[in-house]
Scaffold this motif. Structure first.
Motif, PDB file in Angstrom:
ATOM      1  N   GLY A  10       0.787  -1.231   0.000  1.00 55.77           N
ATOM      2  CA  GLY A  10       0.000   0.000   0.000  1.00 55.77           C
ATOM      3  C   GLY A  10       0.817   1.278   0.000  1.00 55.77           C
ATOM      4  O   GLY A  10       0.244   2.375  -0.013  1.00 55.77           O
ATOM      5  N   HIS A  11       2.144   1.172  -0.013  1.00 51.02           N
ATOM      6  CA  HIS A  11       2.995   2.366   0.000  1.00 51.02           C
ATOM      7  C   HIS A  11       3.893   2.360  -1.241  1.00 51.02           C
ATOM      8  O   HIS A  11       4.665   1.419  -1.451  1.00 51.02           O
ATOM      9  N   LYS A  12       3.792   3.426  -2.014  1.00 51.29           N
ATOM     10  CA  LYS A  12       4.544   3.536  -3.253  1.00 51.29           C
ATOM     11  C   LYS A  12       6.019   3.803  -2.987  1.00 51.29           C
ATOM     12  O   LYS A  12       6.375   4.597  -2.117  1.00 51.29           O
ATOM     13  N   ILE A  13       6.887   3.108  -3.723  1.00 52.96           N
ATOM     14  CA  ILE A  13       8.328   3.361  -3.618  1.00 52.96           C
ATOM     15  C   ILE A  13       8.638   4.658  -4.353  1.00 52.96           C
ATOM     16  O   ILE A  13       8.298   4.819  -5.518  1.00 52.96           O
ATOM     17  N   THR A  14       9.284   5.588  -3.663  1.00 48.41           N
ATOM     18  CA  THR A  14       9.616   6.892  -4.238  1.00 48.41           C
ATOM     19  C   THR A  14      11.114   7.154  -4.084  1.00 48.41           C
ATOM     20  O   THR A  14      11.852   6.326  -3.536  1.00 48.41           O
ATOM     21  N   ASP A  15      11.521   8.326  -4.533  1.00 43.42           N
ATOM     22  CA  ASP A  15      12.923   8.719  -4.378  1.00 43.42           C
ATOM     23  C   ASP A  15      13.343   8.783  -2.912  1.00 43.42           C
ATOM     24  O   ASP A  15      14.528   8.769  -2.607  1.00 43.42           O
ATOM     25  N   GLU A  16      12.369   8.841  -2.013  1.00 43.24           N
ATOM     26  CA  GLU A  16      12.689   8.912  -0.593  1.00 43.24           C
ATOM     27  C   GLU A  16      13.452   7.670  -0.137  1.00 43.24           C
ATOM     28  O   GLU A  16      14.319   7.753   0.735  1.00 43.24           O
ATOM     29  N   LEU A  17      13.158   6.518  -0.745  1.00 42.05           N
ATOM     30  CA  LEU A  17      13.891   5.293  -0.391  1.00 42.05           C
ATOM     31  C   LEU A  17      15.347   5.407  -0.822  1.00 42.05           C
ATOM     32  O   LEU A  17      16.254   4.976  -0.097  1.00 42.05           O
ATOM     33  N   ARG A  18      15.572   6.017  -1.974  1.00 50.82           N
ATOM     34  CA  ARG A  18      16.955   6.224  -2.430  1.00 50.82           C
ATOM     35  C   ARG A  18      17.684   7.181  -1.497  1.00 50.82           C
ATOM     36  O   ARG A  18      18.844   6.954  -1.139  1.00 50.82           O
ATOM     37  N   TYR A  19      17.007   8.242  -1.083  1.00 45.91           N
ATOM     38  CA  TYR A  19      17.618   9.174  -0.135  1.00 45.91           C
ATOM     39  C   TYR A  19      17.916   8.471   1.192  1.00 45.91           C
ATOM     40  O   TYR A  19      18.947   8.711   1.820  1.00 45.91           O
ATOM     41  N   LEU A  20      17.008   7.606   1.609  1.00 40.20           N
ATOM     42  CA  LEU A  20      17.189   6.886   2.867  1.00 40.20           C
ATOM     43  C   LEU A  20      18.453   6.026   2.828  1.00 40.20           C
ATOM     44  O   LEU A  20      19.239   6.001   3.782  1.00 40.20           O
ATOM     45  N   VAL A  21      18.645   5.315   1.714  1.00 40.20           N
ATOM     46  CA  VAL A  21      19.813   4.443   1.571  1.00 40.20           C
ATOM     47  C   VAL A  21      21.099   5.255   1.539  1.00 40.20           C
ATOM     48  O   VAL A  21      22.055   4.962   2.269  1.00 40.20           O
ATOM     49  N   THR A  22      21.138   6.303   0.705  1.00 37.49           N
ATOM     50  CA  THR A  22      22.367   7.089   0.575  1.00 37.49           C
ATOM     51  C   THR A  22      22.643   7.908   1.839  1.00 37.49           C
ATOM     52  O   THR A  22      23.798   8.101   2.222  1.00 37.49           O
ATOM     53  N   PHE A  23      21.578   8.353   2.499  1.00 40.23           N
ATOM     54  CA  PHE A  23      21.729   9.086   3.759  1.00 40.23           C
ATOM     55  C   PHE A  23      22.340   8.171   4.819  1.00 40.23           C
ATOM     56  O   PHE A  23      23.252   8.563   5.556  1.00 40.23           O
TER      57      PHE A  23
ATOM     58  N   GLU B 263      19.498  18.108   2.034  1.00 36.87           N
ATOM     59  CA  GLU B 263      18.821  19.228   1.383  1.00 36.87           C
ATOM     60  C   GLU B 263      17.824  18.748   0.330  1.00 36.87           C
ATOM     61  O   GLU B 263      16.719  19.287   0.209  1.00 36.87           O
ATOM     62  N   ASP B 264      18.216  17.709  -0.442  1.00 30.82           N
ATOM     63  CA  ASP B 264      17.308  17.150  -1.455  1.00 30.82           C
ATOM     64  C   ASP B 264      16.094  16.499  -0.794  1.00 30.82           C
ATOM     65  O   ASP B 264      14.975  16.573  -1.310  1.00 30.82           O
ATOM     66  N   LEU B 265      16.312  15.866   0.343  1.00 34.86           N
ATOM     67  CA  LEU B 265      15.224  15.218   1.057  1.00 34.86           C
ATOM     68  C   LEU B 265      14.211  16.242   1.575  1.00 34.86           C
ATOM     69  O   LEU B 265      12.995  16.030   1.509  1.00 34.86           O
ATOM     70  N   LEU B 266      14.720  17.379   2.068  1.00 37.06           N
ATOM     71  CA  LEU B 266      13.827  18.443   2.533  1.00 37.06           C
ATOM     72  C   LEU B 266      12.998  19.001   1.378  1.00 37.06           C
ATOM     73  O   LEU B 266      11.820  19.326   1.539  1.00 37.06           O
TER      74      LEU B 266
ATOM     75  N   LYS C 194       8.628  18.731   0.890  1.00 35.03           N
ATOM     76  CA  LYS C 194       8.570  20.185   1.052  1.00 35.03           C
ATOM     77  C   LYS C 194       7.485  20.647   2.020  1.00 35.03           C
ATOM     78  O   LYS C 194       7.558  21.746   2.567  1.00 35.03           O
ATOM     79  N   ASP C 195       6.472  19.808   2.242  1.00 35.41           N
ATOM     80  CA  ASP C 195       5.397  20.197   3.161  1.00 35.41           C
ATOM     81  C   ASP C 195       5.714  19.807   4.608  1.00 35.41           C
ATOM     82  O   ASP C 195       4.912  20.054   5.512  1.00 35.41           O
ATOM     83  N   TYR C 196       6.875  19.198   4.821  1.00 36.49           N
ATOM     84  CA  TYR C 196       7.216  18.713   6.169  1.00 36.49           C
ATOM     85  C   TYR C 196       8.650  19.092   6.543  1.00 36.49           C
ATOM     86  O   TYR C 196       9.416  18.258   7.000  1.00 36.49           O
ATOM     87  N   GLY C 197       9.007  20.318   6.388  1.00 37.38           N
ATOM     88  CA  GLY C 197      10.371  20.744   6.701  1.00 37.38           C
ATOM     89  C   GLY C 197      10.533  21.486   8.009  1.00 37.38           C
ATOM     90  O   GLY C 197      11.582  22.068   8.278  1.00 37.38           O
TER      91      GLY C 197
ATOM     92  N   GLU D 270      10.174  20.181  14.030  1.00 32.66           N
ATOM     93  CA  GLU D 270       9.613  19.045  14.765  1.00 32.66           C
ATOM     94  C   GLU D 270       9.063  17.955  13.854  1.00 32.66           C
ATOM     95  O   GLU D 270       8.540  16.946  14.342  1.00 32.66           O
ATOM     96  N   ASP D 271       9.207  18.131  12.539  1.00 32.14           N
ATOM     97  CA  ASP D 271       8.759  17.097  11.607  1.00 32.14           C
ATOM     98  C   ASP D 271       9.779  15.965  11.551  1.00 32.14           C
ATOM     99  O   ASP D 271      10.978  16.185  11.739  1.00 32.14           O
ATOM    100  N   TYR D 272       9.296  14.770  11.268  1.00 39.71           N
ATOM    101  CA  TYR D 272      10.203  13.643  11.076  1.00 39.71           C
ATOM    102  C   TYR D 272      10.902  13.794   9.733  1.00 39.71           C
ATOM    103  O   TYR D 272      10.320  14.286   8.768  1.00 39.71           O
ATOM    104  N   LEU D 273      12.146  13.358   9.665  1.00 41.66           N
ATOM    105  CA  LEU D 273      12.911  13.526   8.434  1.00 41.66           C
ATOM    106  C   LEU D 273      12.466  12.544   7.357  1.00 41.66           C
ATOM    107  O   LEU D 273      12.359  12.913   6.194  1.00 41.66           O
ATOM    108  N   PHE D 274      12.192  11.309   7.745  1.00 41.36           N
ATOM    109  CA  PHE D 274      11.788  10.281   6.775  1.00 41.36           C
ATOM    110  C   PHE D 274      10.326   9.887   6.987  1.00 41.36           C
ATOM    111  O   PHE D 274       9.876   9.715   8.124  1.00 41.36           O
ATOM    112  N   LEU D 275       9.595   9.780   5.872  1.00 41.41           N
ATOM    113  CA  LEU D 275       8.176   9.437   5.877  1.00 41.41           C
ATOM    114  C   LEU D 275       7.408  10.253   6.920  1.00 41.41           C
ATOM    115  O   LEU D 275       6.708   9.704   7.774  1.00 41.41           O
TER     116      LEU D 275
END
Length: 221
Positions: free
Chosen positions: A99-112, A168-171, A175-178, A181-186
């Protein structure tokens, strides 16, 4: 295990031989060395309490338990590149996992993760405000100070320079959660146990797709 074996036995009668017999019973059931050591922690606490209550004068010597060194598997440079390419392709294909689409966020998570050395379990609770860009001369890096960690410590992580651009790319991506107090991932997933499960499931799917779930020696990654 402890109560059935030692039930009815006077604490004064717990000797090295009794502890060795108890250990042998666990080993016959293939209980791991680390687990047996935790059993010993409990037993020592019981015997320490007995000593405080003047129920025994000396404590028995505990058997030695050898713990096998089992370092985690790692990715070679070629495997790491294959992992990234597989994520990119999954994004292009619009792959959905549970139920969750794979996005560029997973790539950022790995490289981060690679460039910050942060524990995977700490990613779910990492806040934006806990990541600070530090510049010294021509070089910049991230200083990450998570409030809660697996070990209970909050010693800062010092990243590789590449982590700054990933951050910076992840933020920009979220963009709506920067906010601080927002979580960095998901950040849209408020249930952080579910957020961690989502990260794990997507990463596991990519590993299987890239045929990287097991090392050449057969050990799971």
């Amino acid at each position: 295990d402890i109560l059935p074996f030692f039930k009815g036995m006077n604490v004064k009668d717990i000797t090295f031989q009794q502890l060795e017999k108890y250990t042998e019973g666990l080993q016959k059931r293939n209980v791991s060395s680390n687990t047996i050591k935790w059993h010993f922690v409990v037993l020592r606490k019981i015997l320490n309490h007995a000593a405080k209550m003047n129920l025994l004068t000396t404590q028995p010597i505990f058997p030695s338990i050898k713990v096998k060194d089992a370092p985690r598997e790692f990715f070679s440079k070629e495997e790491y590149e294959l992992l990234r390419k597989t994520i990119i392709q999954a994004v292009k294909d619009g792959m959905v996992v549970r139920g969750h689409k794979i996005t560029d966020e997973l790539r950022y998570l790995v490289t981060f993760s690679v460039n910050t050395f942060i524990r995977p379990s700490d990613l779910k609770s990492l806040l934006v405000r806990e990541c600070n860009v530090v510049t010294q001369g021509k070089h910049s890096y991230l200083r990450i100070t998570p409030k809660k960690t697996k070990t209970g410590r909050n010693n800062p992580y010092i990243s590789m320079p590449a982590a700054v651009h990933i951050f910076e790319d992840l933020l920009k991506f979220n963009k709506d959660y920067g906010k601080p107090e927002d979580y960095l991932f998901l950040p849209a997933i408020k249930n952080r146990a579910l957020a961690l499960q989502t990260m794990q499931r997507q990463f596991d799917w990519v590993l299987r797709k890239a045929n990287l779930k097991e090392s050449n020696s057969g050990i799971k990654k």
